[in-house]
Design a protein around this motif. Structure first.
Motif, short mmCIF file in Angstrom:
data_model
loop_
_atom_site.label_atom_id
_atom_site.label_comp_id
_atom_site.label_asym_id
_atom_site.label_seq_id
_atom_site.Cartn_x
_atom_site.Cartn_y
_atom_site.Cartn_z
N ILE A 1 0.86 -1.18 0.00
CA ILE A 1 0.00 0.00 0.00
C ILE A 1 0.90 1.23 0.00
N ASN A 2 0.53 2.23 -0.78
CA ASN A 2 1.36 3.43 -0.86
C ASN A 2 0.71 4.68 -0.28
N THR A 3 -0.61 4.65 -0.09
CA THR A 3 -1.31 5.83 0.44
C THR A 3 -2.35 5.39 1.47
N PRO A 4 -2.71 6.28 2.39
CA PRO A 4 -3.74 5.96 3.37
C PRO A 4 -5.09 5.62 2.73
N SER A 5 -5.41 6.25 1.59
CA SER A 5 -6.71 5.98 0.95
C SER A 5 -6.81 4.53 0.46
N GLU A 6 -5.66 3.93 0.09
CA GLU A 6 -5.65 2.51 -0.31
C GLU A 6 -5.91 1.61 0.90
N TRP A 7 -5.49 2.06 2.06
CA TRP A 7 -5.63 1.26 3.28
C TRP A 7 -7.05 1.33 3.85
N ASN A 8 -7.75 2.45 3.64
CA ASN A 8 -9.04 2.67 4.31
C ASN A 8 -10.04 1.52 4.15
N PRO A 9 -10.32 1.02 2.92
CA PRO A 9 -11.30 -0.07 2.80
C PRO A 9 -10.81 -1.37 3.44
N LEU A 10 -9.51 -1.59 3.42
CA LEU A 10 -8.95 -2.80 4.03
C LEU A 10 -9.11 -2.72 5.55
N TRP A 11 -8.81 -1.55 6.10
CA TRP A 11 -8.97 -1.32 7.55
C TRP A 11 -10.42 -1.55 7.96
N LEU A 12 -11.33 -1.00 7.17
CA LEU A 12 -12.76 -1.14 7.48
C LEU A 12 -13.19 -2.60 7.44
N SER A 13 -12.66 -3.34 6.48
CA SER A 13 -12.98 -4.76 6.37
C SER A 13 -12.57 -5.53 7.63
N HIS A 14 -11.36 -5.25 8.15
CA HIS A 14 -10.91 -5.92 9.38
C HIS A 14 -11.75 -5.48 10.58
N LEU A 15 -12.11 -4.21 10.58
CA LEU A 15 -12.92 -3.69 11.68
C LEU A 15 -14.28 -4.37 11.72
N GLN A 16 -14.90 -4.54 10.55
CA GLN A 16 -16.22 -5.17 10.47
C GLN A 16 -16.19 -6.63 10.93
N LYS A 17 -15.02 -7.26 10.77
CA LYS A 17 -14.89 -8.66 11.21
C LYS A 17 -14.42 -8.75 12.67
N ASN A 18 -14.31 -7.57 13.30
CA ASN A 18 -13.85 -7.51 14.70
C ASN A 18 -12.44 -8.08 14.86
N GLU A 19 -11.58 -7.82 13.86
CA GLU A 19 -10.21 -8.34 13.87
C GLU A 19 -9.24 -7.28 14.39
N LYS A 20 -8.24 -7.75 15.12
CA LYS A 20 -7.24 -6.86 15.72
C LYS A 20 -6.10 -6.60 14.74
N ILE A 21 -5.76 -5.33 14.55
CA ILE A 21 -4.69 -4.94 13.61
C ILE A 21 -3.43 -4.59 14.39
N GLY A 22 -2.31 -5.22 14.00
CA GLY A 22 -1.02 -4.92 14.59
C GLY A 22 -0.18 -4.10 13.64
N PHE A 23 0.61 -3.18 14.18
CA PHE A 23 1.38 -2.24 13.37
C PHE A 23 2.83 -2.19 13.83
N ILE B 1 -3.03 4.59 9.87
CA ILE B 1 -3.19 3.13 10.00
C ILE B 1 -4.28 2.75 10.98
N ARG B 2 -4.41 3.51 12.06
CA ARG B 2 -5.41 3.23 13.12
C ARG B 2 -5.33 1.78 13.63
#
Length: 282
Positions: free
Chosen positions: A4-26, A139-140
């Motif tokens: 991913i090169n920009t935050p806008s590319e990450w936004n839908p992926l982040w939302l997808s993990h959030l909807q599945k109640n998945e924990k994101i590590g950074f 990233i949130r």
């Protein structure tokens, strides 16, 4: 692994993990990855559902422009390493993405940024605070992983998360060392064979000081002895060797087993500046 090169590319992926109640590590990095970085990645892979690693050499944290220019760029190798261990996403923004305009904001971390690294590298922690804030907003993540080797940076980021109320858990991972004890660092790549050999004075001095403190020697006596040891190493020039509280970075003039304490060291080996630390009372 998805790049991913920009935050806008990450936004839908982040939302997808959030909807599945998945924990994101950074895991934020500046590239030139070594096993110490991969330890952080492994910790994230073990404890979260999706792991994102960023690679961005942040210009605002370099008080020496030459240091910034010489920072190793090993992106192709870094991407292979991350893919081989099973990282889900890698975020590789450019400077224009991270800093569309010149940053005017100045972050002041108080006492912790005026001593040791803060004193020797003015503006460094402002740059660290800026880029970490930007990355956290982009990233949130639920959990962010940092290495203990950059102990003062850890104290600064803890303050950042607390004072700006970032809803992020911080996980601090122990320092990874080479077989001979030298703390892994991207800067080690720039050491000559002779400098690399003499760089062991850092870990040797930390271990010696810890041993002598537990044997009952006074801290100021130990410190003076270590300073003399550094004078015997031709390519080494000591910046500091201090006993501190690892949370506040206040110097301690006396060692007490009842008080939290770490020893921090910084020294030049030729033109390369290395730092290290050793917890005495965690």
């Amino acid at each position: 692994m998805k790049r991913i090169n920009t935050p806008s590319e990450w936004n839908p992926l982040w939302l997808s993990h959030l909807q599945k109640n998945e924990k994101i590590g950074f895991v934020p990095t500046m590239g030139a990855l070594h096993q110490g970085h991969l330890d952080l990645v492994q910790k994230s892979l073990e404890n979260t559902d999706a792991t994102l690693v960023s690679i961005f050499v942040n210009p605002t944290q370099f008080n020496n422009p030459e240091d910034f220019k010489k920072y190793p760029n090993t992106l192709a190798e870094d991407l292979k390493k991350l893919e081989s261990v099973g990282v889900d996403y890698v975020f590789v923004p450019n400077v224009e993405t991270m800093y569309p305009d010149k940053a005017e904001l100045k972050l002041d971390f108080g006492f912790v940024e005026r001593v040791l690294e803060g004193e020797f590298r003015p503006g460094h922690f402002n740059g660290v605070g800026l880029v970490v804030s930007k990355l956290f907003h982009a990233i949130r993540p639920h959990v962010a992983f940092f290495g203990q080797k950059d102990l003062q940076q850890v104290a600064v980021i803890k303050r950042l998360v607390k004072d700006l109320s970032f809803p992020i858990e911080l996980e601090i991972v122990p320092t990874r060392r080479e077989e001979d004890g030298l703390a892994m660092s991207s800067r080690n790549l720039r050491l000559s064979p002779e400098e690399r050999e003499q760089a062991l004075i850092l870990i040797h001095s930390l271990k010696k000081a810890k041993k002598e403190l537990f044997e009952g020697k006074f801290w100021l006596e130990v410190k003076k002895e270590i300073e003399q040891d550094f004078l015997q190493v031709p390519l080494a020039k000591l910046d500091y060797f201090e006993l501190v509280n690892p949370d506040t970075f206040e110097s301690q003039s006396e060692f007490s087993p009842a008080k939290k304490s770490s020893i921090c060291v910084a020294a030049y080996l030729g033109e390369i500046r290395l730092i290290d630390n050793l917890p005495i009372i965690p």
